[in-house]
Every structure is written in C-alpha cells, then in structure tokens.
Design a protein around this motif. Structure first.
Motif, PDB file in Angstrom:
ATOM      1  N   UNK A  96      -6.937  -3.411  21.811  1.00  0.00           N
ATOM      2  CA  UNK A  96      -7.317  -2.273  20.963  1.00  0.00           C
ATOM      3  C   UNK A  96      -6.661  -2.328  19.583  1.00  0.00           C
ATOM      4  N   UNK A  97      -5.649  -3.158  19.433  1.00  0.00           N
ATOM      5  CA  UNK A  97      -4.935  -3.283  18.168  1.00  0.00           C
ATOM      6  C   UNK A  97      -5.557  -4.388  17.329  1.00  0.00           C
ATOM      7  N   UNK A  98      -5.601  -4.158  16.025  1.00  0.00           N
ATOM      8  CA  UNK A  98      -6.155  -5.128  15.086  1.00  0.00           C
ATOM      9  C   UNK A  98      -5.082  -5.504  14.082  1.00  0.00           C
ATOM     10  N   UNK A  99      -4.928  -6.801  13.806  1.00  0.00           N
ATOM     11  CA  UNK A  99      -3.939  -7.215  12.805  1.00  0.00           C
ATOM     12  C   UNK A  99      -4.493  -7.069  11.397  1.00  0.00           C
ATOM     13  N   UNK A 103       0.195  12.101   1.721  1.00  0.00           N
ATOM     14  CA  UNK A 103       1.143  11.048   1.382  1.00  0.00           C
ATOM     15  C   UNK A 103       0.434   9.780   0.929  1.00  0.00           C
ATOM     16  N   UNK A 104       1.194   8.974   0.207  1.00  0.00           N
ATOM     17  CA  UNK A 104       0.837   7.579  -0.042  1.00  0.00           C
ATOM     18  C   UNK A 104       1.750   6.748   0.838  1.00  0.00           C
ATOM     19  N   UNK A 105       1.191   5.767   1.504  1.00  0.00           N
ATOM     20  CA  UNK A 105       2.006   4.798   2.229  1.00  0.00           C
ATOM     21  C   UNK A 105       1.780   3.459   1.550  1.00  0.00           C
ATOM     22  N   UNK A 106       2.860   2.945   0.963  1.00  0.00           N
ATOM     23  CA  UNK A 106       2.804   1.759   0.111  1.00  0.00           C
ATOM     24  C   UNK A 106       3.661   0.646   0.675  1.00  0.00           C
ATOM     25  N   UNK A 107       3.195  -0.579   0.524  1.00  0.00           N
ATOM     26  CA  UNK A 107       3.938  -1.760   0.955  1.00  0.00           C
ATOM     27  C   UNK A 107       4.994  -2.104  -0.090  1.00  0.00           C
ATOM     28  N   UNK A 108       6.236  -2.143   0.326  1.00  0.00           N
ATOM     29  CA  UNK A 108       7.325  -2.536  -0.569  1.00  0.00           C
ATOM     30  C   UNK A 108       7.568  -4.039  -0.527  1.00  0.00           C
ATOM     31  N   UNK A 109       6.997  -4.685   0.468  1.00  0.00           N
ATOM     32  CA  UNK A 109       7.037  -6.128   0.636  1.00  0.00           C
ATOM     33  C   UNK A 109       5.651  -6.546   1.132  1.00  0.00           C
ATOM     34  N   UNK A 110       5.403  -7.844   1.220  1.00  0.00           N
ATOM     35  CA  UNK A 110       4.214  -8.286   1.948  1.00  0.00           C
ATOM     36  C   UNK A 110       4.367  -7.808   3.389  1.00  0.00           C
ATOM     37  N   UNK A 111       3.292  -7.302   3.951  1.00  0.00           N
ATOM     38  CA  UNK A 111       3.377  -6.613   5.236  1.00  0.00           C
ATOM     39  C   UNK A 111       2.339  -7.166   6.206  1.00  0.00           C
ATOM     40  N   UNK A 112       2.759  -7.281   7.460  1.00  0.00           N
ATOM     41  CA  UNK A 112       1.839  -7.573   8.566  1.00  0.00           C
ATOM     42  C   UNK A 112       1.896  -6.400   9.528  1.00  0.00           C
TER      43      UNK A 112
END
Length: 188
Positions: A26-29, A93-102
C-alpha cells in the motif's frame, strides 16, 4: 523491501512476512529534491509520509511573513498535516524538504482499508498517533515552562545531529527565538 518501515512496525506489532508484504504493497516510494514542497498551505492533503532518508520541516507563515516551524521530520519519522488529512480541510502548513528526501507515502483511504482489515495495523497507527500527541504535548510544555536556554539545551540533548543538518536560523524559528538570541546560546 523497505527495511526501515518493517523496523518501524516491529516496534509496536509483529507482522508475518506475508502480512508485511501485504501492508508494504500500500506504500509508494517517492523522491524529492532539496527545497521541494510536498504539502503546500491551502492544498488538500491526501497522504501521510514515512521518511526513509532526508529531513523535512513543517512550517506556517504568519500575517507578518514570519515563519514558525512546528516540526522537523527525519529518518523513521511520519509527517503530514494530520488535521487537514483527517478533516478533509485545506492544509495550514508547508512541508518542505531541507535535504534530498526519500519517502514512502500512504493514502488515507489505503490506511483506513489496512486498519479495517488488520487489527495489528489499527493498533500500530493508534499507538503512533498517541505517541505523536504525547510528543506534541511535551513540546508545548517545554515552550510554556522553559526559558530559551533550557529549550535550546533540551533540543540539543534530544537531537544533537539535527544541529549538524539544520541552519541556525531554522533552529531559532523552531525554538521561537531570533537567530541572534540562538547564537548567544550556541556559543556557550
């Protein structure tokens, strides 16, 4: 497949290999580059995210344009705008990547399906939600009861690696102080 997710589940429930494979299906990368926004204020929220790699921040901007950071989310943490997700309201809210994210993401409908089909998953998500609520209450108490130096020390003691990954201006925003105030404490 997804050893970090498997370990996350194992903290609260025991899943057989077949059960885990079913749940994991059920999870997607998804991968995001640094500075990408995964949830934007004003948008509908359809997913929650499990962080495999990287660091994100959940923040809001006040009417004066000042950013207020609610949360950092690093490896093995869950992140979303849960109020918007559960109430079908638009995100605050904004949810922002502070690094490259997986990330691994899970839709609300798939989560509900898993919980309806498997008591173990309902149990897991209930315990994770309770843990998140407890941590939020602890954060509010720290903000209410402690001075800035104590808040800084507690954050540093709890998450020392965060200080190597996050600029001081963001740590200051999270603690609710100016960068200059934070610099005085971090210099000590």
């Amino acid at each position: 497949m997804y050893p970090a997710l498997r370990q996350q589940f194992a903290e609260f429930v025991q899943l057989s290999e077949e059960e885990f494979d079913y749940v994991a299906s059920f999870f997607r990368p998804k991968k995001f580059k640094k500075h990408s926004i995964i949830i934007q204020s004003g948008e509908l929220v359809n997913h929650e995210y499990f962080v495999i790699k990287g660091l994100l921040k959940t923040a809001t901007i006040d009417e004066k344009g000042k950013e207020h950071i609610l949360q950092f989310a690093m490896e093995n943490w869950w992140v979303s705008d849960y109020q918007a997700l559960m109430s079908r309201e638009r995100s605050q809210f904004n949810i922002e990547c502070l690094e490259n994210v997986e990330l691994l993401y899970l839709s609300l409908s798939d989560k509900n399906k898993l919980c309806a089909e498997m008591h173990k998953m309902e149990h897991f998500f209930r315990l994770k939600a309770t843990s998140g609520l407890i941590n939020t209450q602890k954060r509010v108490l720290v903000l209410i009861k402690n001075d800035t130096q104590s808040r800084y020390n507690l954050l540093f003691d709890q998450y020392p690696l965060l200080f190597q990954r996050v600029p001081k201006a963001l740590v200051a925003s999270y603690l609710g102080v100016s960068r200059e105030t934070l610099s005085r404490f971090s210099a000590k």
